[in-house]
Design a protein around this motif. Structure first.
Motif, short mmCIF file in Angstrom:
data_model
loop_
_atom_site.label_atom_id
_atom_site.label_comp_id
_atom_site.label_asym_id
_atom_site.label_seq_id
_atom_site.Cartn_x
_atom_site.Cartn_y
_atom_site.Cartn_z
N ARG A 341 87.37 106.92 52.90
CA ARG A 341 87.90 106.20 54.01
C ARG A 341 86.95 104.68 54.30
NH1 ARG A 341 90.51 110.50 58.22
NH2 ARG A 341 92.35 110.77 56.89
N GLU A 342 85.61 105.24 54.21
CA GLU A 342 84.68 103.90 54.53
C GLU A 342 84.64 102.82 53.45
OE1 GLU A 342 81.76 101.81 56.54
OE2 GLU A 342 83.27 103.18 57.52
N ALA A 343 84.32 103.50 52.20
CA ALA A 343 83.79 102.58 51.20
C ALA A 343 85.25 101.86 50.48
CB ALA A 343 83.10 103.62 49.93
N ARG A 344 86.34 102.65 50.57
CA ARG A 344 87.56 102.04 49.90
C ARG A 344 88.66 102.27 51.05
NH1 ARG A 344 86.53 102.23 44.28
NH2 ARG A 344 88.55 101.41 43.89
N PRO A 345 88.62 101.35 52.21
CA PRO A 345 89.71 101.63 53.22
C PRO A 345 91.04 101.16 52.86
CG PRO A 345 88.33 99.67 53.48
CD PRO A 345 87.54 100.18 52.39
N GLY A 346 91.21 100.44 51.83
CA GLY A 346 92.56 100.14 51.33
C GLY A 346 93.06 100.89 50.25
N ALA A 347 92.48 102.31 49.85
CA ALA A 347 92.72 102.93 48.59
C ALA A 347 93.66 103.92 48.92
CB ALA A 347 91.36 103.71 48.14
N ARG A 348 94.85 104.21 47.94
CA ARG A 348 95.72 105.02 48.05
C ARG A 348 95.74 105.57 46.98
NH1 ARG A 348 94.69 103.38 52.40
NH2 ARG A 348 96.00 102.63 54.19
N PRO A 349 96.19 107.07 46.81
CA PRO A 349 96.63 107.78 45.62
C PRO A 349 97.88 107.20 45.00
CG PRO A 349 95.94 109.29 47.39
CD PRO A 349 96.04 107.97 48.01
N VAL A 350 97.72 107.02 43.62
CA VAL A 350 98.92 106.45 43.00
C VAL A 350 100.22 107.52 42.83
CG1 VAL A 350 99.78 105.88 40.52
CG2 VAL A 350 97.71 104.88 41.33
N VAL A 351 99.65 109.05 43.00
CA VAL A 351 100.69 109.73 42.96
C VAL A 351 100.67 110.66 44.37
CG1 VAL A 351 100.32 110.37 40.57
CG2 VAL A 351 98.81 111.50 42.11
N THR A 352 101.59 111.39 44.66
CA THR A 352 101.90 111.97 45.89
C THR A 352 101.74 113.76 45.48
OG1 THR A 352 104.37 112.50 45.72
CG2 THR A 352 103.76 110.58 46.71
N ALA A 353 101.67 114.44 46.45
CA ALA A 353 101.52 115.82 45.94
C ALA A 353 102.89 116.51 45.32
CB ALA A 353 101.30 116.69 47.38
N GLU A 354 104.08 115.63 45.15
CA GLU A 354 105.23 116.19 44.71
C GLU A 354 105.17 115.59 43.34
OE1 GLU A 354 105.39 116.77 48.54
OE2 GLU A 354 105.04 114.67 47.80
N THR A 355 104.52 114.30 43.14
CA THR A 355 104.53 113.74 41.75
C THR A 355 103.08 114.07 40.84
OG1 THR A 355 103.69 111.59 42.56
CG2 THR A 355 106.02 112.21 42.41
N ALA A 356 102.29 114.70 41.79
CA ALA A 356 100.80 114.75 40.94
C ALA A 356 100.92 115.79 39.87
CB ALA A 356 99.85 115.17 41.89
N SER A 357 100.09 115.49 38.83
CA SER A 357 99.86 116.63 37.60
C SER A 357 98.81 117.71 38.28
CB SER A 357 99.45 115.92 36.41
OG SER A 357 99.05 116.73 35.57
N TRP A 358 99.01 118.79 38.16
CA TRP A 358 98.04 119.88 38.58
C TRP A 358 97.40 120.73 37.36
CZ3 TRP A 358 97.19 120.46 43.73
CH2 TRP A 358 98.09 119.83 44.85
N ARG A 359 96.33 121.17 37.62
CA ARG A 359 95.55 121.72 36.62
C ARG A 359 95.01 123.23 37.27
NH1 ARG A 359 92.21 119.88 33.21
NH2 ARG A 359 92.50 117.60 33.51
N GLY A 360 94.43 124.12 36.27
CA GLY A 360 94.06 125.28 36.57
C GLY A 360 94.87 126.43 35.99
N ASN A 361 94.69 127.56 36.18
CA ASN A 361 95.33 128.61 35.65
C ASN A 361 96.06 129.67 36.80
OD1 ASN A 361 93.46 130.27 37.07
ND2 ASN A 361 91.90 129.72 35.60
N PHE A 362 96.38 130.83 36.45
CA PHE A 362 97.28 131.40 37.32
C PHE A 362 96.52 131.77 38.73
CE2 PHE A 362 95.89 134.98 34.80
CZ PHE A 362 95.76 135.98 35.78
N ARG A 363 95.07 131.72 38.84
CA ARG A 363 94.29 131.94 39.78
C ARG A 363 93.99 130.86 40.74
NH1 ARG A 363 89.72 136.16 39.67
NH2 ARG A 363 89.81 135.57 41.73
N HIS A 364 93.73 129.41 39.89
CA HIS A 364 93.23 128.53 40.63
C HIS A 364 94.23 127.27 40.45
CE1 HIS A 364 89.59 130.97 39.72
NE2 HIS A 364 89.19 130.50 41.10
N ARG A 365 94.14 126.22 41.19
CA ARG A 365 94.89 125.29 41.07
C ARG A 365 94.53 123.86 41.75
NH1 ARG A 365 100.08 123.12 43.57
NH2 ARG A 365 101.48 122.53 41.98
#
Length: 381
Positions: A341-365
């Motif tokens: 927030r301090e270094a990049r105050p105008g930065a926003r993620p390109v994706v949302t929690a609904e559109t993001a790609s997630w990695r991991g396995n059935f135990r981690h995400r």
């Protein structure tokens, strides 16, 4: 019934299972069966139930998780009292509230340094969420310089693959052993965590397998949890400058737990849970992800509500097996948000929690990628 281990949306699958009943018999992706607990009361109770063991010696043929060699398996996640109590005692002084408060300025400084060095077109997962926990863990032990470079290279390599194609940590055992060997062959500063573990071995408070297993636990077991916690926190909070970081982190941990399941438990005796008979020796999987979205405990559970209070999620454990580094994980996640927030105050993620790609396995995400863009701040004042 939908299988949450293979569903594209584990939370929707878990919601259906939770509505259908508290306990389900499922086959894990690795093959062996297990009982899945889905409701908050049963999961929280199971985390502290002394009739459930973590030591694989009590398993009766069901799922047993990450199969490690003995030299790496004598750690907290495969131990019950009294060994668990003895092992935890050796690292507990490094994670007291006072010690974590003392570490916080260093964590914030590292986060600020990394945020300032980010390229204009940054992907916050490999460029920040991976590097920050690795740096902090490396300082905490501390690792010697050559092992730090190897540890960062190992962590980065796991993330440089498309979701679903990344190697499992278990496939990098040779690299893990090399990093652990470098740590154990170093001369750490007096009073450090690693020096304390080496002194415990010299004083016969740890045997040889317990020493190597505890270093494995400190380096590799926490790594994935911390990376996913930081990534999910940035995904949710970086574009929300008015959300208090500490409260926001708690809600992120609830809604997007870095570990979907607690470590496997094994019934020491025949049990009845939620009206289901569970034979002695059977494996139980406690679904933290499902418990955290139980509407009986968390109203409007599917929604992100950073103001939620109380927020008694189970993402970092509960009872004697709660993650020793839970306070440090929170400090790292909060520092990550503040630094960006301090270094990049105008930065926003390109994706949302609904559109993001997630990695991991059935135990981690956790988020697989987190590209950011600079958003205009005009009209927000």
């Amino acid at each position: 019934m939908t299988d949450p281990f293979t569903a594209s949306d584990p939370f929707a699958a878990l919601a259906r299972l939770r509505a259908a009943g508290p306990v389900h018999r499922l086959v894990t992706p690795d093959g062996p069966p297990a009982w899945l607990l889905t409701r908050y009361a049963d999961v929280r109770g199971g985390l502290g139930d002394q009739r459930l063991a973590l030591d694989r010696a009590h398993a009766g043929g069901g799922y047993t998780g990450f199969d490690l060699p003995p030299q790496l398996d004598a750690h907290l996640l495969n131990s019950d009292p009294p060994r668990h109590t003895r092992l935890r005692r050796e690292i507990a002084p490094s994670f007291t509230a006072q010690r974590v408060r003392a570490l916080a300025p260093e964590v914030r400084a590292v986060a600020a340094e990394l945020a300032a060095e980010l390229p204009a077109e940054a992907d916050l997962v490999p460029d920040f969420a991976v590097v920050l926990p690795v740096r902090i863990i490396s300082e905490l032990l501390p690792l010697p310089p050559d092992a730090r470079a190897e540890f960062l290279g190992w962590a980065d390599a796991l993330l440089r693959h498309s979701p679903g194609a990344e190697p499992r940590a278990r496939d990098t055992m040779r690299d893990m052993r090399g990093i652990i060997g470098s740590a154990l062959g170093s001369a750490p500063p007096e009073g450090s965590l690693l020096a304390g573990l080496l002194a415990a071995r010299a004083g016969d408070r740890l045997d040889a397998d317990e020493l190597t297993s505890m270093v494995f636990y400190l380096l590799f077991v926490w790594y994935e949890i911390m990376v996913h916690a930081v990534g999910s926190t940035l995904l949710r909070l970086l574009g929300e400058p008015d959300v208090d970081a500490e409260a926001g982190v708690e809600e992120v941990l609830r809604l997007h737990p870095p570990q979907l399941l607690a470590a496997p438990r094994y019934a020491l005796t025949e049990l009845e849970i939620g009206g289901t008979r569970i034979p002695a020796g059977d494996t139980l999987l406690l679904s933290v992800a499902s418990a955290n979205r139980d509407e009986d405990v968390f109203p409007d559970a599917e929604s992100f509500r950073p103001e939620r209070s109380p927020n008694a999620h189970l993402s970092l454990g509960h009872g004697i097996h709660a993650c020793p580094a839970s306070a440090l994980t929170r400090v790292i996640a909060v520092a990550a948000v503040a630094a960006l927030r301090e270094a990049r105050p105008g930065a926003r993620p390109v994706v949302t929690a609904e559109t993001a790609s997630w990695r991991g396995n059935f135990r981690h995400r956790g988020p697989a990628s987190l590209l950011i863009r600079e958003a205009s701040t005009r009209g927000k004042g």
